[in-house]
Design an enzyme around this catalytic site. Structure first.
Site, short mmCIF file in Angstrom:
data_model
loop_
_atom_site.label_atom_id
_atom_site.label_comp_id
_atom_site.label_asym_id
_atom_site.label_seq_id
_atom_site.Cartn_x
_atom_site.Cartn_y
_atom_site.Cartn_z
N ARG A 120 0.79 -1.75 -38.47
CA ARG A 120 0.79 -1.79 -37.04
C ARG A 120 0.41 -0.76 -36.29
O ARG A 120 0.37 -0.16 -35.62
CB ARG A 120 2.30 -1.65 -36.22
N LYS A 142 -12.87 1.70 -28.53
CA LYS A 142 -13.24 0.00 -28.81
C LYS A 142 -13.64 0.03 -30.00
O LYS A 142 -14.14 1.10 -30.91
CB LYS A 142 -14.32 0.24 -27.92
N GLU A 184 -29.10 3.09 -27.16
CA GLU A 184 -27.87 3.81 -25.73
C GLU A 184 -27.64 4.69 -25.03
O GLU A 184 -27.16 4.77 -23.91
CB GLU A 184 -26.55 3.40 -26.66
N LYS A 226 -20.03 9.46 -22.07
CA LYS A 226 -19.30 8.56 -22.68
C LYS A 226 -17.76 9.16 -22.53
O LYS A 226 -16.82 8.49 -21.71
CB LYS A 226 -19.24 8.15 -24.26
N GLU A 236 -10.78 -0.09 -19.60
CA GLU A 236 -11.93 -0.62 -19.12
C GLU A 236 -11.22 -1.32 -17.32
O GLU A 236 -11.46 -3.02 -17.41
CB GLU A 236 -12.49 -2.08 -20.02
N ARG A 240 -15.23 1.25 -17.00
CA ARG A 240 -15.82 1.39 -18.34
C ARG A 240 -16.76 0.34 -18.22
O ARG A 240 -17.85 0.47 -19.02
CB ARG A 240 -14.66 1.48 -19.36
N ASN A 244 -21.66 -1.52 -19.76
CA ASN A 244 -22.35 -2.33 -20.37
C ASN A 244 -23.25 -2.59 -20.23
O ASN A 244 -23.36 -4.13 -20.19
CB ASN A 244 -21.31 -3.80 -21.15
N HIS A 247 -25.82 -5.12 -21.41
CA HIS A 247 -25.07 -5.96 -22.95
C HIS A 247 -24.60 -7.51 -22.93
O HIS A 247 -24.44 -8.14 -23.52
CB HIS A 247 -23.29 -5.29 -23.23
N HIS A 251 -25.90 -9.24 -26.31
CA HIS A 251 -24.96 -9.99 -26.61
C HIS A 251 -24.72 -11.68 -26.79
O HIS A 251 -25.28 -12.28 -28.36
CB HIS A 251 -23.35 -9.42 -26.10
N HIS A 264 -28.50 -4.17 -32.46
CA HIS A 264 -27.14 -4.28 -31.50
C HIS A 264 -28.03 -3.73 -30.14
O HIS A 264 -28.81 -4.17 -29.84
CB HIS A 264 -26.06 -3.45 -31.69
#
Ligand code: NAD
Ligand code: GLY
Length: 362
Positions: A120, A142, A184, A226, A236, A240, A244, A247, A251, A264
């Site tokens: 956990r 993330k 990026e 960032k 987000e 935030r 992206n 993206h 993606h 990526h």
């Protein structure tokens, strides 16, 4: 060495940036809660840097478990995650043991998710070794894995205790990976830092030649951008999402082509050109703005044209984006260079035209 802080109250953490950091025990040791650590890396980065990190820990009485995964985006999946859990359980790693991610964004995202979920939640440290990971993925918490149906679809927000970006590791990075990281970096200029965009235009040659001072500056400035965005909106719920840019298209390219075929960063680079094109069709960016964004992305060595997946496939894949709300795709677009916005109000015709104008016809 330069140090920044990601300001998140009692979960705040430092980002150290500089050369030779891997061999400085004083940077890692204070963050270990007990003398137990697992270093997760892969078959490419392991032979280059594992021994260095492992030795520093062993010399200081830390029990170290190395976990070496196969290399590649295609392995950012539940099988690799299970491999990490299996090793941790087999070696009875305890709840206060630290997981250390040594590698690029794939290793960082996987290790972070393992740390978020093992017992956990156990502490973790990011040691990013690609430019992309040093400027983006190691910062902000993330974590996660891909699903065959969509990129980064399973994961958790889980912050590291420390980010250690040793810029010397970039000396062994292949050129193609350096370019992927630059996508990026350019992203921060496009979404919120116009002076940085101008600096990148003036210094791209130095970055491609791996000039240490230029790289250190670009990493620091990217991490500052960032860290500011993450501190203001960790989970987000708002701005935030602007990180992206490119993206949603990117993606779709990554998933549509099969994970690993496009890097990526390459998919994000081409996706940012598509986002700029779409912003132009909505009347926000001028022709000159789009040309400026495209020129910088191409100068960084990134692909100009998107793969021709067909409009329906693009739409289908983009519909699985995490930003989708009430069934509507929300795009990060540019009101102006240096000013990104989130918009769900995109006419299908403009999207169709953008994709048609952006693809390479086989
Ligand atoms: P990667 O982790 O696959 O690394 C790229 C390649 O470089 C790999 O083959 C790796 O083994 C190799 N490599 C790493 N360091 C090296 C070094 N110093 N010398 C030689 N080779 C080295 O890819 P990446 O571009 O670092 O990361 C991409 C991943 O990051 C994607 O899965 C993406 O979704 C994720 N990402 C996450 C976030 C986030 O906020 N968590 C942000 C951006 C990207
Ligand atoms: N890379 C996007 C984010 O961290 O939010």
């Amino acid at each position: 060495m330069q140090t920044l802080t990601v300001a998140l109250g009692d979960r705040s953490y430092p980002i150290h940036i500089g050369g030779g950091l891997l061999t400085q025990p004083g940077l890692i040791l204070p963050h270990l809660k007990i003398p137990q650590a697992a270093i997760v890396t892969n078959t490419t980065v392991g032979p280059l840097y594992l021994e260095r990190v492992q030795n520093i820990l062993l010399q200081n009485g830390i029990k170290v478990l190395p976990i070496v995964l196969p290399d590649g985006e295609a392995y950012k999946n539940s099988e690799s995650l299970k491999q990490i859990y299996d090793a941790l359980l087999t070696h009875r790693m305890e709840r206060k043991a630290t997981l250390i991610a040594l590698g690029g964004g794939v290793i960082g995202d996987l290790t972070g998710f393992a740390a978020a979920t093992y017992l956990r939640g156990v502490p973790f440290i990011q040691i990013p070794t690609t430019l992309l990971a040093q400027v983006d993925s190691s910062v902000g918490g993330k974590t996660g894995i891909n699903h065959p149906l969509g990129k980064n679809m399973i994961g958790a927000f889980y912050q590291p205790q420390l980010v250690l970006a040793d810029t010397d590791t970039l000396n062994t990075l292949p050129d193609r990976e350096l370019s992927a990281g630059l996508a990026e970096v350019i992203k921060y200029g496009l979404i919120r830092d116009l002076p940085f965009l101008a600096w990148l235009e003036a210094n791209m040659d130095k970055l491609l030649a791996r000039d240490p001072a230029a790289l250190a500056y670009a990493i620091h400035r990217s991490c500052q951008n960032k860290a500011d965005v993450v501190a203001a909106d960790e989970r987000e719920s708002g701005n935030r999402a602007l990180l992206n840019l490119g993206h949603t298209f990117g993606h779709a390219i990554e998933a549509g082509m099969g994970y690993g075929a496009w890097l990526h960063g390459e998919a994000v680079g081409t996706g940012m050109i598509m986002a700029a094109e779409l912003s132009h069709r909505l009347g926000w960016l001028s022709d000159a703005d789009v040309a400026r964004a495209r020129a910088l992305i191409l100068k960084a060595g990134l692909p100009a044209l998107a793969p021709d997946l067909g409009f329906d496939k693009y739409l289908d894949l983009m519909g699985l984006d995490k930003k989708v709300e009430a069934g509507k795709i929300r795009f990060v677009l540019l009101k102006a260079l240096g000013h990104a916005v989130l918009s769900a109000d995109v006419p299908t015709e403009a999207l169709k035209e953008t994709i048609a104008a952006s693809v390479a016809h086989g």
